[in-house]
Design a protein around this motif. Sequence first.
Motif, PDB file in Angstrom:
ATOM      1  N   LYS A  80       0.830  -1.209   0.000  1.00 61.05           N
ATOM      2  CA  LYS A  80       0.000   0.000   0.000  1.00 61.05           C
ATOM      3  C   LYS A  80       0.861   1.256   0.000  1.00 61.05           C
ATOM      4  CE  LYS A  80      -3.672   2.527   0.249  1.00 61.05           C
ATOM      5  NZ  LYS A  80      -4.553   2.680  -0.925  1.00 61.05           N
ATOM      6  N   VAL A  81       1.909   1.285   0.817  1.00 60.39           N
ATOM      7  CA  VAL A  81       2.800   2.452   0.843  1.00 60.39           C
ATOM      8  C   VAL A  81       3.497   2.604  -0.501  1.00 60.39           C
ATOM      9  CG1 VAL A  81       4.873   3.429   1.921  1.00 60.39           C
ATOM     10  CG2 VAL A  81       3.108   2.375   3.329  1.00 60.39           C
ATOM     11  N   LEU A  82       3.853   1.483  -1.129  1.00 53.74           N
ATOM     12  CA  LEU A  82       4.485   1.538  -2.438  1.00 53.74           C
ATOM     13  C   LEU A  82       3.523   2.110  -3.480  1.00 53.74           C
ATOM     14  CD1 LEU A  82       7.345   0.728  -3.269  1.00 53.74           C
ATOM     15  CD2 LEU A  82       6.412  -1.396  -4.180  1.00 53.74           C
ATOM     16  N   LEU A  83       2.247   1.752  -3.372  1.00 54.59           N
ATOM     17  CA  LEU A  83       1.250   2.297  -4.296  1.00 54.59           C
ATOM     18  C   LEU A  83       1.058   3.802  -4.082  1.00 54.59           C
ATOM     19  CD1 LEU A  83      -1.450  -0.532  -4.256  1.00 54.59           C
ATOM     20  CD2 LEU A  83       0.119   0.039  -6.111  1.00 54.59           C
ATOM     21  N   ILE A  84       1.152   4.242  -2.830  1.00 57.28           N
ATOM     22  CA  ILE A  84       1.064   5.678  -2.559  1.00 57.28           C
ATOM     23  C   ILE A  84       2.245   6.404  -3.203  1.00 57.28           C
ATOM     24  CG2 ILE A  84       1.077   7.431  -0.747  1.00 57.28           C
ATOM     25  CD1 ILE A  84      -0.283   5.419   1.089  1.00 57.28           C
ATOM     26  N   CYS A  85       3.431   5.795  -3.117  1.00 59.40           N
ATOM     27  CA  CYS A  85       4.604   6.367  -3.790  1.00 59.40           C
ATOM     28  C   CYS A  85       4.383   6.447  -5.288  1.00 59.40           C
ATOM     29  CB  CYS A  85       5.846   5.527  -3.486  1.00 59.40           C
ATOM     30  SG  CYS A  85       6.399   5.581  -1.766  1.00 59.40           S
ATOM     31  N   GLN A  86       3.728   5.434  -5.847  1.00 57.89           N
ATOM     32  CA  GLN A  86       3.432   5.434  -7.274  1.00 57.89           C
ATOM     33  C   GLN A  86       2.459   6.560  -7.625  1.00 57.89           C
ATOM     34  OE1 GLN A  86       4.248   4.049 -10.006  1.00 57.89           O
ATOM     35  NE2 GLN A  86       2.473   4.342 -11.345  1.00 57.89           N
ATOM     36  N   GLN A  87       1.443   6.762  -6.784  1.00 57.20           N
ATOM     37  CA  GLN A  87       0.471   7.833  -7.041  1.00 57.20           C
ATOM     38  C   GLN A  87       1.103   9.213  -6.956  1.00 57.20           C
ATOM     39  OE1 GLN A  87      -2.555   7.080  -4.133  1.00 57.20           O
ATOM     40  NE2 GLN A  87      -3.302   5.217  -5.138  1.00 57.20           N
ATOM     41  N   GLN A  88       2.140   9.335  -6.150  1.00 61.76           N
ATOM     42  CA  GLN A  88       2.825  10.621  -5.991  1.00 61.76           C
ATOM     43  C   GLN A  88       3.998  10.780  -6.961  1.00 61.76           C
ATOM     44  OE1 GLN A  88       1.632  13.023  -3.873  1.00 61.76           O
ATOM     45  NE2 GLN A  88      -0.056  11.542  -3.684  1.00 61.76           N
ATOM     46  N   ASN A  89       4.068   9.873  -7.959  1.00 60.43           N
ATOM     47  CA  ASN A  89       5.111   9.925  -9.002  1.00 60.43           C
ATOM     48  C   ASN A  89       6.523   9.839  -8.441  1.00 60.43           C
ATOM     49  OD1 ASN A  89       3.177  10.270 -11.113  1.00 60.43           O
ATOM     50  ND2 ASN A  89       3.045  12.456 -10.584  1.00 60.43           N
ATOM     51  N   LEU A  90       6.682   9.009  -7.404  1.00 61.54           N
ATOM     52  CA  LEU A  90       8.011   8.813  -6.822  1.00 61.54           C
ATOM     53  C   LEU A  90       8.725   7.603  -7.417  1.00 61.54           C
ATOM     54  CD1 LEU A  90       7.304   9.541  -3.053  1.00 61.54           C
ATOM     55  CD2 LEU A  90       8.219  11.060  -4.798  1.00 61.54           C
ATOM     56  N   ILE A  91       8.034   6.857  -8.273  1.00 63.45           N
ATOM     57  CA  ILE A  91       8.655   5.728  -8.963  1.00 63.45           C
ATOM     58  C   ILE A  91       8.824   6.131 -10.423  1.00 63.45           C
ATOM     59  CG2 ILE A  91       8.441   3.293  -9.579  1.00 63.45           C
ATOM     60  CD1 ILE A  91       6.713   2.891  -7.130  1.00 63.45           C
ATOM     61  N   GLY A  92      10.063   6.255 -10.850  1.00 66.27           N
ATOM     62  CA  GLY A  92      10.343   6.832 -12.161  1.00 66.27           C
ATOM     63  C   GLY A  92      10.106   5.914 -13.335  1.00 66.27           C
ATOM     64  N   HIS A  93      10.053   4.588 -13.113  1.00 65.30           N
ATOM     65  CA  HIS A  93       9.872   3.611 -14.196  1.00 65.30           C
ATOM     66  C   HIS A  93      10.981   3.701 -15.240  1.00 65.30           C
ATOM     67  CE1 HIS A  93       5.865   2.408 -12.840  1.00 65.30           C
ATOM     68  NE2 HIS A  93       5.617   3.683 -12.634  1.00 65.30           N
ATOM     69  N   GLN A  94      12.131   4.230 -14.861  1.00 62.06           N
ATOM     70  CA  GLN A  94      13.238   4.350 -15.809  1.00 62.06           C
ATOM     71  C   GLN A  94      14.294   3.278 -15.573  1.00 62.06           C
ATOM     72  OE1 GLN A  94      14.628   8.350 -15.345  1.00 62.06           O
ATOM     73  NE2 GLN A  94      12.878   9.254 -16.408  1.00 62.06           N
ATOM     74  N   MET A  95      14.547   2.948 -14.323  1.00 59.73           N
ATOM     75  CA  MET A  95      15.553   1.939 -14.021  1.00 59.73           C
ATOM     76  C   MET A  95      15.195   1.255 -12.718  1.00 59.73           C
ATOM     77  SD  MET A  95      19.666   2.288 -13.486  1.00 59.73           S
ATOM     78  CE  MET A  95      20.640   0.828 -13.122  1.00 59.73           C
ATOM     79  N   PHE A  96      15.260  -0.079 -12.713  1.00 60.15           N
ATOM     80  CA  PHE A  96      15.064  -0.876 -11.512  1.00 60.15           C
ATOM     81  C   PHE A  96      16.322  -1.709 -11.295  1.00 60.15           C
ATOM     82  CE2 PHE A  96      10.833   0.049 -13.040  1.00 60.15           C
ATOM     83  CZ  PHE A  96      10.140   0.344 -11.887  1.00 60.15           C
ATOM     84  N   ALA A  97      16.817  -1.726 -10.092  1.00 61.27           N
ATOM     85  CA  ALA A  97      18.041  -2.462  -9.777  1.00 61.27           C
ATOM     86  C   ALA A  97      17.774  -3.472  -8.666  1.00 61.27           C
ATOM     87  CB  ALA A  97      19.159  -1.509  -9.346  1.00 61.27           C
ATOM     88  N   ILE A  98      18.340  -4.643  -8.811  1.00 63.52           N
ATOM     89  CA  ILE A  98      18.257  -5.685  -7.789  1.00 63.52           C
ATOM     90  C   ILE A  98      19.641  -5.852  -7.183  1.00 63.52           C
ATOM     91  CG2 ILE A  98      17.755  -8.107  -7.329  1.00 63.52           C
ATOM     92  CD1 ILE A  98      15.874  -8.092  -9.695  1.00 63.52           C
ATOM     93  N   ASP A  99      19.723  -5.683  -5.894  1.00 64.85           N
ATOM     94  CA  ASP A  99      21.018  -5.766  -5.227  1.00 64.85           C
ATOM     95  C   ASP A  99      20.790  -6.143  -3.771  1.00 64.85           C
ATOM     96  OD1 ASP A  99      23.711  -5.624  -4.782  1.00 64.85           O
ATOM     97  OD2 ASP A  99      23.968  -3.745  -5.853  1.00 64.85           O
TER      98      ASP A  99
END
Length: 382
Positions: A123-142
């Motif tokens: 849910k918090v991640l979805l709120i970040c998505q609604q506030q345009n805090l997830i750029g959808h440009q690069m995802f990294a796994i580390d």
Amino acid sequence: MANYKPNDSHQNQFIAVDFSAQIIPGTFEYALSHIVDNHLDLSSFDARYNNDNGGATAYSPAIMLKIILFAYSRGYISSRKIAQACQTNITFIALSGDAQPHFTSIASFVTNMSEHIEPLFTKVLLICQQQNLIGHQMFAIDGCKISSNASKEWSGTHQELKQKAERLKLASKRIIAAHKAQDECPDTEIAKDLKQKEKLDNTAKKIAQFLADKSERIGNRNTPVKSHKLFTYDEFKFDAENLTCICPAGNTMWLTAKPKADATHTRFQAYLKDCRDCPMRAQCMQKEPKNHVRQVSIPIAKQRTAAQILSDKMKAKIDSPQGRREYSKRLGCIEPVFANITKNKGMDYFTLRGKTKVNAQWQMYCLVHNIEKLRNTSEMIQ
């Protein structure tokens, strides 16, 4: 001569405090309180309690979540420190409404968060998505290394534990020898050393008991002890094209079943007459071949799976000049997250054990990071 007003900073005084006025807009605690009260569904916690008809009242999940996540943001990971802060820190008191839960209640809540953390984190991640805090440009796994609640002191092989038990016994003997040589030591020193000796003896006894129990469990299995190394399948000559196999003694074995398309191994079996008179029988079989013979299962070199092919393609892509440029960007994508969580916030230690519980606590750490991002950039909770 100068005349100053008295300094009453060490005096006790009753002060009327408005808890809501202590949670100032723009702060992390304000963002945390706003999100917990207005955006998170905490009804899943209700199933844990069955005290509507009797028993003590329970602390609200909203209050527990607020004080624990706020404590994590300040580097307070110990349940005892969180409980103490709820008694002395005005911000904790305001968030909890002066509830002051016991440290055992806090520890129990954190331990059982693995059952509820997933939807809250999402849910918090979805709120970040609604506030345009997830750029959808690069995802990294580390990943990063974080200390856990496990003691290296009790880890090791049986031989290492035996050596440790011997060292503890020697240390205990040295304490007694020192007292015999110094009979005039004060009673307090003698009592202190005897207490240390008792501790060493108890630890050595626990190790000896563990090793004895382990030895008994192994002995009850009635597993034959190998006195020599037996031949492995690598020492059998296998012809994958003709599906033939020759044992180390040079005898031909027969194919027990033709492998199917999805088979992972090919199985061969020797002839009884060959095993009975074989000069290498002791190196090949544990028991004398009366009605049984040597069997061997040889892995089939299968074609690479689709996942393996994709993995190879990804490796080649990363090794390309463009791939190296893109891969280097992960330093600016993932490393600041780990730095903020472990260094800035002080969440560099897991208090729980087991993969499930540790994963839940890590998601709580990530909740703190995401809520802070919302506090810094979102007008929704300013």
